[in-house]
Design a protein around this motif. Sequence first.
Motif, PDB file in Angstrom:
ATOM      1  N   HIS A  41       1.626  -0.199  16.077  1.00 12.73           N
ATOM      2  CA  HIS A  41       0.801   0.994  16.313  1.00 12.73           C
ATOM      3  C   HIS A  41       1.340   1.803  17.490  1.00 12.73           C
ATOM      4  O   HIS A  41       1.475   3.028  17.418  1.00 12.73           O
ATOM      5  CB  HIS A  41      -0.638   0.558  16.579  1.00 12.73           C
ATOM      6  N   PHE A  42       1.685   1.116  18.572  1.00 14.00           N
ATOM      7  CA  PHE A  42       2.213   1.803  19.745  1.00 14.00           C
ATOM      8  C   PHE A  42       3.553   2.480  19.442  1.00 14.00           C
ATOM      9  O   PHE A  42       3.787   3.625  19.851  1.00 14.00           O
ATOM     10  CB  PHE A  42       2.375   0.816  20.901  1.00 14.00           C
ATOM     11  N   VAL A  43       4.427   1.798  18.729  1.00 16.07           N
ATOM     12  CA  VAL A  43       5.730   2.380  18.383  1.00 16.07           C
ATOM     13  C   VAL A  43       5.536   3.636  17.526  1.00 16.07           C
ATOM     14  O   VAL A  43       6.207   4.653  17.721  1.00 16.07           O
ATOM     15  CB  VAL A  43       6.606   1.350  17.652  1.00 16.07           C
ATOM     16  N   ALA A  44       4.594   3.597  16.596  1.00 12.19           N
ATOM     17  CA  ALA A  44       4.338   4.749  15.741  1.00 12.19           C
ATOM     18  C   ALA A  44       3.820   5.935  16.544  1.00 12.19           C
ATOM     19  O   ALA A  44       4.242   7.080  16.339  1.00 12.19           O
ATOM     20  CB  ALA A  44       3.349   4.378  14.636  1.00 12.19           C
ATOM     21  N   ARG A  91      -8.733   0.968  16.949  1.00 11.06           N
ATOM     22  CA  ARG A  91      -8.098   0.185  18.005  1.00 11.06           C
ATOM     23  C   ARG A  91      -8.546   0.718  19.375  1.00 11.06           C
ATOM     24  O   ARG A  91      -8.668   1.931  19.556  1.00 11.06           O
ATOM     25  CB  ARG A  91      -6.572   0.270  17.893  1.00 11.06           C
ATOM     26  N   PRO A  92      -8.789  -0.116  20.362  1.00 12.57           N
ATOM     27  CA  PRO A  92      -9.309   0.348  21.661  1.00 12.57           C
ATOM     28  C   PRO A  92      -8.297   1.219  22.402  1.00 12.57           C
ATOM     29  O   PRO A  92      -7.153   0.804  22.628  1.00 12.57           O
ATOM     30  CB  PRO A  92      -9.597  -0.964  22.421  1.00 12.57           C
ATOM     31  N   TRP A  93      -8.724   2.416  22.775  1.00  9.76           N
ATOM     32  CA  TRP A  93      -7.843   3.320  23.513  1.00  9.76           C
ATOM     33  C   TRP A  93      -7.601   2.817  24.938  1.00  9.76           C
ATOM     34  O   TRP A  93      -6.630   3.221  25.594  1.00  9.76           O
ATOM     35  CB  TRP A  93      -8.429   4.730  23.550  1.00  9.76           C
ATOM     36  N   GLN A  94      -8.465   1.926  25.432  1.00 12.67           N
ATOM     37  CA  GLN A  94      -8.283   1.392  26.783  1.00 12.67           C
ATOM     38  C   GLN A  94      -6.971   0.626  26.918  1.00 12.67           C
ATOM     39  O   GLN A  94      -6.428   0.513  28.023  1.00 12.67           O
ATOM     40  CB  GLN A  94      -9.460   0.488  27.146  1.00 12.67           C
ATOM     41  N   LEU A  95      -6.457   0.086  25.809  1.00 13.29           N
ATOM     42  CA  LEU A  95      -5.159  -0.584  25.833  1.00 13.29           C
ATOM     43  C   LEU A  95      -4.069   0.377  26.291  1.00 13.29           C
ATOM     44  O   LEU A  95      -3.206   0.015  27.110  1.00 13.29           O
ATOM     45  CB  LEU A  95      -4.846  -1.132  24.438  1.00 13.29           C
ATOM     46  N   TYR A  96      -4.097   1.606  25.795  1.00 11.71           N
ATOM     47  CA  TYR A  96      -3.079   2.597  26.153  1.00 11.71           C
ATOM     48  C   TYR A  96      -3.275   3.095  27.579  1.00 11.71           C
ATOM     49  O   TYR A  96      -2.298   3.428  28.260  1.00 11.71           O
ATOM     50  CB  TYR A  96      -3.125   3.754  25.154  1.00 11.71           C
ATOM     51  N   ARG A  97      -4.522   3.132  28.036  1.00 11.43           N
ATOM     52  CA  ARG A  97      -4.766   3.507  29.429  1.00 11.43           C
ATOM     53  C   ARG A  97      -4.153   2.483  30.379  1.00 11.43           C
ATOM     54  O   ARG A  97      -3.475   2.854  31.349  1.00 11.43           O
ATOM     55  CB  ARG A  97      -6.270   3.617  29.675  1.00 11.43           C
ATOM     56  N   ASP A  98      -4.358   1.199  30.102  1.00  8.18           N
ATOM     57  CA  ASP A  98      -3.791   0.168  30.964  1.00  8.18           C
ATOM     58  C   ASP A  98      -2.267   0.127  30.863  1.00  8.18           C
ATOM     59  O   ASP A  98      -1.578  -0.146  31.851  1.00  8.18           O
ATOM     60  CB  ASP A  98      -4.370  -1.195  30.596  1.00  8.18           C
ATOM     61  N   LEU A 319      -8.141  10.647  19.444  1.00 11.39           N
ATOM     62  CA  LEU A 319      -7.698  11.667  20.393  1.00 11.39           C
ATOM     63  C   LEU A 319      -7.323  11.044  21.726  1.00 11.39           C
ATOM     64  O   LEU A 319      -6.299  11.394  22.324  1.00 11.39           O
ATOM     65  CB  LEU A 319      -8.808  12.698  20.573  1.00 11.39           C
ATOM     66  N   PHE A 320      -8.122  10.088  22.200  1.00 14.87           N
ATOM     67  CA  PHE A 320      -7.812   9.433  23.464  1.00 14.87           C
ATOM     68  C   PHE A 320      -6.494   8.659  23.377  1.00 14.87           C
ATOM     69  O   PHE A 320      -5.684   8.688  24.312  1.00 14.87           O
ATOM     70  CB  PHE A 320      -8.947   8.489  23.851  1.00 14.87           C
ATOM     71  N   ILE A 321      -6.262   7.975  22.262  1.00 13.86           N
ATOM     72  CA  ILE A 321      -5.008   7.238  22.086  1.00 13.86           C
ATOM     73  C   ILE A 321      -3.816   8.184  22.140  1.00 13.86           C
ATOM     74  O   ILE A 321      -2.802   7.899  22.790  1.00 13.86           O
ATOM     75  CB  ILE A 321      -5.035   6.454  20.757  1.00 13.86           C
ATOM     76  N   GLN A 322      -3.922   9.334  21.495  1.00 13.52           N
ATOM     77  CA  GLN A 322      -2.799  10.260  21.459  1.00 13.52           C
ATOM     78  C   GLN A 322      -2.529  10.862  22.840  1.00 13.52           C
ATOM     79  O   GLN A 322      -1.368  11.044  23.227  1.00 13.52           O
ATOM     80  CB  GLN A 322      -3.065  11.373  20.439  1.00 13.52           C
ATOM     81  N   ILE A 323      -3.573  11.179  23.596  1.00 13.31           N
ATOM     82  CA  ILE A 323      -3.374  11.755  24.923  1.00 13.31           C
ATOM     83  C   ILE A 323      -2.782  10.722  25.881  1.00 13.31           C
ATOM     84  O   ILE A 323      -1.852  11.023  26.645  1.00 13.31           O
ATOM     85  CB  ILE A 323      -4.698  12.314  25.474  1.00 13.31           C
ATOM     86  N   TRP A 324      -3.294   9.488  25.845  1.00 13.37           N
ATOM     87  CA  TRP A 324      -2.730   8.454  26.716  1.00 13.37           C
ATOM     88  C   TRP A 324      -1.291   8.139  26.339  1.00 13.37           C
ATOM     89  O   TRP A 324      -0.451   7.888  27.223  1.00 13.37           O
ATOM     90  CB  TRP A 324      -3.579   7.196  26.656  1.00 13.37           C
ATOM     91  N   THR A 325      -0.962   8.183  25.039  1.00 14.67           N
ATOM     92  CA  THR A 325       0.430   7.965  24.627  1.00 14.67           C
ATOM     93  C   THR A 325       1.319   9.099  25.117  1.00 14.67           C
ATOM     94  O   THR A 325       2.478   8.879  25.489  1.00 14.67           O
ATOM     95  CB  THR A 325       0.524   7.843  23.104  1.00 14.67           C
ATOM     96  N   ALA A 326       0.798  10.317  25.122  1.00  9.46           N
ATOM     97  CA  ALA A 326       1.564  11.447  25.646  1.00  9.46           C
ATOM     98  C   ALA A 326       1.857  11.250  27.135  1.00  9.46           C
ATOM     99  O   ALA A 326       2.969  11.547  27.608  1.00  9.46           O
ATOM    100  CB  ALA A 326       0.809  12.749  25.413  1.00  9.46           C
TER     101      ALA A 326
END
Length: 399
Positions: A41-44, A91-98, A319-326
């Motif tokens: 998921h993260f790689v994508a 999937r929890p967006w908090q993972l991408y925040r951390d 949306l939160f996942i995409q912003i944190w990935t950015a």
Amino acid sequence: MVRQASLFSQLVALFHRGQFFNLVYRHQAERYAKGFSSWDHFVAMLFCQLAQAKSLREICGGLSCCLGKLRHLGVKKAPNKSTLSYANAHRPWQLYRDLFYQTLDTCKMAGPGKHRFRFKNKLLSLDSSTISLCLSLFPWAKFRRTKGAVKLHLLLDHDGYLPTYAYISNGKKHDVTIARQVPLSPYSIVAMDRGYNDYQLFAYWTENQIFFVTRLKDNADYTVVETRSVPYNRNILADELIRFNGYYAQKRCPHLLRKVVVWDKEQNREIILLTNHMDLGATTISAIYKDRWQIELFFKALKQNLKVKTFVGTTENALFIQIWTALIAMLLIKYLSFKAKFGWSLSNLVAFLRWNLFTYRDLWGWIDHPFDVFPIRPESVQNLLPFKGLGQHQLRMGT
């Protein structure tokens, strides 16, 4: 023989897999997962940012057409659109925040250790940027009657201009509310615009030895307590110590503050600055506020070069996942620029990465000499080159 993986594989390899899986375990991100891991998921989503993919179809299709090069990423199979959409929604967006804060620690070690000013205080900028949304697609992000929006709040460290704190809120939340939550260390200096004017906040920072530089409100009522001398042949018009007059203003901020009036030659206007730092020169106070423009440039670079204006999912979680990935991708790009000997501009580095994501090049040689390092040909293609009789179609098919 190919001795290097693709550039994208080498970029993904910069993330520590063990630490990533610790985050997955902490957030229970794969409790109900079946086949599609959090790493996939993260790689994508990272591919979405670096390749400027505009939709789920482009993400899945872009990874599918490079399937032979995905084994270096630890990805066995490119996801389906429905699978990726479901993961973004659940999937929890908090993972991408951390993961963002883990990546930040790595970038700090590679970045410059000092800002351009002589004083030793930590220099920071605080600001927010509104991301407009379509209210019919994002009904949970109601901002105004017919508009939707979220706000991205950032604290920018001027040592390398890295974002050290980020918070995503709804568009209605006031900037001062978030400013009260921002962790600041004593003796640090925070530069911010006029939107953060709050006397109670100023008093709290002053009592905790946190310095600020901002613009004074036009309707502020104050009394000049002391007038200081201004430096000769500079753009400083006045340097004064002031105290607020209003009953509530005095109650919320009883401290003595400093007003510095600066002449802006470019805009042909006066800029009235307010600070609680009494020791720095007036010219330095003016330069600190001018350097605050770097956070505006950061927001501009983020919106122009990465995917934070259009989204591949309509749920709040997606949306939160995409912003944190950015933000993670921005840290990755900053890390490469710190390591590179070539004078990259951020926009050029993002564009060149997008064009060469799946080419076989040595990453560190490429960022130092982007025009001198040639792509490596796979061995199967090299063996076919001497046979001039083969047609282009046979060459592509490997027959």
